[in-house]
Design a protein around this motif. Structure first.
Motif, PDB file in Angstrom:
ATOM      1  N   VAL A  25      16.591 -29.269  24.480  1.00  0.00           N
ATOM      2  CA  VAL A  25      16.941 -29.839  23.185  1.00  0.00           C
ATOM      3  C   VAL A  25      16.481 -31.298  23.179  1.00  0.00           C
ATOM      4  N   ALA A  26      15.705 -31.646  22.168  1.00  0.00           N
ATOM      5  CA  ALA A  26      15.181 -33.008  22.071  1.00  0.00           C
ATOM      6  C   ALA A  26      15.315 -33.516  20.645  1.00  0.00           C
ATOM      7  N   VAL A  27      15.375 -34.825  20.512  1.00  0.00           N
ATOM      8  CA  VAL A  27      15.337 -35.463  19.195  1.00  0.00           C
ATOM      9  C   VAL A  27      13.993 -36.171  19.102  1.00  0.00           C
ATOM     10  N   ILE A  28      13.228 -35.813  18.079  1.00  0.00           N
ATOM     11  CA  ILE A  28      11.962 -36.475  17.808  1.00  0.00           C
ATOM     12  C   ILE A  28      12.278 -37.665  16.908  1.00  0.00           C
ATOM     13  N   THR A  29      11.872 -38.865  17.319  1.00  0.00           N
ATOM     14  CA  THR A  29      12.148 -40.065  16.537  1.00  0.00           C
ATOM     15  C   THR A  29      10.844 -40.780  16.204  1.00  0.00           C
ATOM     16  N   SER A  30      10.918 -41.616  15.175  1.00  0.00           N
ATOM     17  CA  SER A  30       9.790 -42.457  14.815  1.00  0.00           C
ATOM     18  C   SER A  30      10.283 -43.572  13.909  1.00  0.00           C
ATOM     19  N   ILE A  31       9.387 -44.488  13.616  1.00  0.00           N
ATOM     20  CA  ILE A  31       9.689 -45.591  12.710  1.00  0.00           C
ATOM     21  C   ILE A  31       8.442 -45.854  11.875  1.00  0.00           C
ATOM     22  N   ASN A  32       8.669 -46.163  10.602  1.00  0.00           N
ATOM     23  CA  ASN A  32       7.567 -46.474   9.706  1.00  0.00           C
ATOM     24  C   ASN A  32       8.075 -47.484   8.682  1.00  0.00           C
ATOM     25  N   ASN A  33       7.435 -48.636   8.624  1.00  0.00           N
ATOM     26  CA  ASN A  33       7.870 -49.698   7.705  1.00  0.00           C
ATOM     27  C   ASN A  33       9.359 -50.021   7.881  1.00  0.00           C
ATOM     28  N   VAL A  78      14.678 -36.469  25.226  1.00  0.00           N
ATOM     29  CA  VAL A  78      15.246 -35.254  25.814  1.00  0.00           C
ATOM     30  C   VAL A  78      16.741 -35.500  26.021  1.00  0.00           C
ATOM     31  N   LEU A  79      17.558 -34.726  25.310  1.00  0.00           N
ATOM     32  CA  LEU A  79      18.999 -34.962  25.345  1.00  0.00           C
ATOM     33  C   LEU A  79      19.637 -34.480  26.639  1.00  0.00           C
ATOM     34  N   GLY A  80      20.685 -35.190  27.041  1.00  0.00           N
ATOM     35  CA  GLY A  80      21.458 -34.828  28.223  1.00  0.00           C
ATOM     36  C   GLY A  80      22.553 -33.830  27.878  1.00  0.00           C
ATOM     37  N   GLN A  83      25.324 -34.697  25.376  1.00  0.00           N
ATOM     38  CA  GLN A  83      24.909 -35.239  24.083  1.00  0.00           C
ATOM     39  C   GLN A  83      24.874 -34.205  22.953  1.00  0.00           C
ATOM     40  N   VAL A  84      25.757 -33.225  23.022  1.00  0.00           N
ATOM     41  CA  VAL A  84      25.822 -32.195  21.969  1.00  0.00           C
ATOM     42  C   VAL A  84      26.123 -32.817  20.608  1.00  0.00           C
ATOM     43  N   GLU A  85      27.019 -33.794  20.556  1.00  0.00           N
ATOM     44  CA  GLU A  85      27.357 -34.416  19.268  1.00  0.00           C
ATOM     45  C   GLU A  85      26.171 -35.178  18.685  1.00  0.00           C
ATOM     46  N   ILE A  86      25.372 -35.793  19.537  1.00  0.00           N
ATOM     47  CA  ILE A  86      24.161 -36.462  19.059  1.00  0.00           C
ATOM     48  C   ILE A  86      23.197 -35.425  18.486  1.00  0.00           C
ATOM     49  N   CYS A  87      23.087 -34.300  19.150  1.00  0.00           N
ATOM     50  CA  CYS A  87      22.248 -33.207  18.654  1.00  0.00           C
ATOM     51  C   CYS A  87      22.712 -32.776  17.257  1.00  0.00           C
ATOM     52  N   ARG A  88      23.994 -32.543  17.116  1.00  0.00           N
ATOM     53  CA  ARG A  88      24.533 -32.113  15.817  1.00  0.00           C
ATOM     54  C   ARG A  88      24.316 -33.182  14.749  1.00  0.00           C
ATOM     55  N   HIS A  89      24.470 -34.438  15.130  1.00  0.00           N
ATOM     56  CA  HIS A  89      24.276 -35.544  14.189  1.00  0.00           C
ATOM     57  C   HIS A  89      22.838 -35.555  13.653  1.00  0.00           C
ATOM     58  N   PHE A  90      21.859 -35.440  14.551  1.00  0.00           N
ATOM     59  CA  PHE A  90      20.457 -35.465  14.132  1.00  0.00           C
ATOM     60  C   PHE A  90      20.019 -34.170  13.446  1.00  0.00           C
ATOM     61  N   ALA A  91      20.772 -33.107  13.631  1.00  0.00           N
ATOM     62  CA  ALA A  91      20.473 -31.853  12.931  1.00  0.00           C
ATOM     63  C   ALA A  91      20.974 -31.898  11.486  1.00  0.00           C
ATOM     64  N   GLY A  92      21.801 -32.882  11.161  1.00  0.00           N
ATOM     65  CA  GLY A  92      22.360 -33.013   9.817  1.00  0.00           C
ATOM     66  C   GLY A  92      21.382 -33.618   8.832  1.00  0.00           C
ATOM     67  N   LYS A  93      21.877 -33.857   7.629  1.00  0.00           N
ATOM     68  CA  LYS A  93      21.034 -34.341   6.536  1.00  0.00           C
ATOM     69  C   LYS A  93      21.330 -35.774   6.113  1.00  0.00           C
ATOM     70  N   SER A  94      21.993 -36.573   6.959  1.00  0.00           N
ATOM     71  CA  SER A  94      22.331 -37.938   6.553  1.00  0.00           C
ATOM     72  C   SER A  94      21.076 -38.772   6.316  1.00  0.00           C
ATOM     73  N   LEU A 152      20.391 -30.966  28.144  1.00  0.00           N
ATOM     74  CA  LEU A 152      21.046 -30.046  27.225  1.00  0.00           C
ATOM     75  C   LEU A 152      20.094 -28.888  26.958  1.00  0.00           C
ATOM     76  N   VAL A 153      20.605 -27.666  27.019  1.00  0.00           N
ATOM     77  CA  VAL A 153      19.791 -26.488  26.707  1.00  0.00           C
ATOM     78  C   VAL A 153      20.498 -25.641  25.663  1.00  0.00           C
ATOM     79  N   PHE A 154      19.705 -24.863  24.937  1.00  0.00           N
ATOM     80  CA  PHE A 154      20.214 -23.955  23.919  1.00  0.00           C
ATOM     81  C   PHE A 154      19.901 -22.544  24.383  1.00  0.00           C
ATOM     82  N   LEU A 155      20.940 -21.700  24.433  1.00  0.00           N
ATOM     83  CA  LEU A 155      20.785 -20.332  24.926  1.00  0.00           C
ATOM     84  C   LEU A 155      21.775 -19.429  24.219  1.00  0.00           C
ATOM     85  N   ASN A 156      21.297 -18.309  23.710  1.00  0.00           N
ATOM     86  CA  ASN A 156      22.142 -17.315  23.039  1.00  0.00           C
ATOM     87  C   ASN A 156      23.038 -17.923  21.965  1.00  0.00           C
ATOM     88  N   GLY A 157      22.469 -18.851  21.191  1.00  0.00           N
ATOM     89  CA  GLY A 157      23.182 -19.400  20.050  1.00  0.00           C
ATOM     90  C   GLY A 157      24.152 -20.524  20.333  1.00  0.00           C
TER      91      GLY A 157
END
Length: 166
Positions: A25-33, A78-80, A83-94, A152-157
């Protein structure tokens, strides 16, 4: 073992079968302007050692991906295992996914999530349409890892902490 008819593959069955294969499980990040972007992927992979290339597969429906594509650069965090809560946070639409997330900037300004087990900073070299996703290929420019070895890994949901076996 149940063998499926190769012509009757529905999305639910597809997910259940491929869910048997653990993914990082990873968070892809970037910055622009000065605007930061980020989203979760379970599709990060090494592509080549020489030259060093990595890739990931954002969905065509992602609202964050076009903004990252426009920047021309990305950083894989690459999340540790903790860091499940960070994963859920970045999966959201904020609107600003970095609010209340401990992070810093790399030398080139890419957002680095504190506590990630590794990060890989890249320049986008190629984007290919593949089904309902894109394949994004990045040339690795900088990278680092922490001493933490429990990604952090994702397996069987569901999410799990990977344990290193010796």
């Amino acid at each position: 073992m149940t063998v499926l008819d190769e012509f009757a593959i529905d999305p639910t069955t597809f997910r259940k079968v491929l869910g048997c294969y653990p993914t990082g499980v990873a968070v892809i990040t970037s910055i622009n302007n000065d605007e930061r972007f980020g989203f979760v992927v379970g599709s990060f992979t090494s592509i080549s050692l020489d030259p060093p290339l990595v890739g990931f597969f954002p969905g065509k429906s992602s609202s964050s991906w076009p903004k990252i594509a426009e920047s021309g650069r990305f950083c894989v965090n690459v999340l540790g295992a903790d860091q499940v809560e960070i994963c859920r946070h970045f999966a959201g639409k904020s609107a600003d996914k970095f609010v209340d997330i401990a992070h810093r900037s790399s030398v080139s300004g890419m957002p680095l999530i504190d506590g990630a087990v590794a990060w890989v900073e890249c320049r986008i070299t190629e984007i290919k349409e593949i089904g309902d996703h894109y394949l994004v290929i990045g040339a690795v420019e900088r990278m680092s890892r922490s001493e933490e070895e429990r990604p952090l890994v994702f397996l069987n949901g569901s999410y799990h902490g990977c344990v290193a076996l010796v």
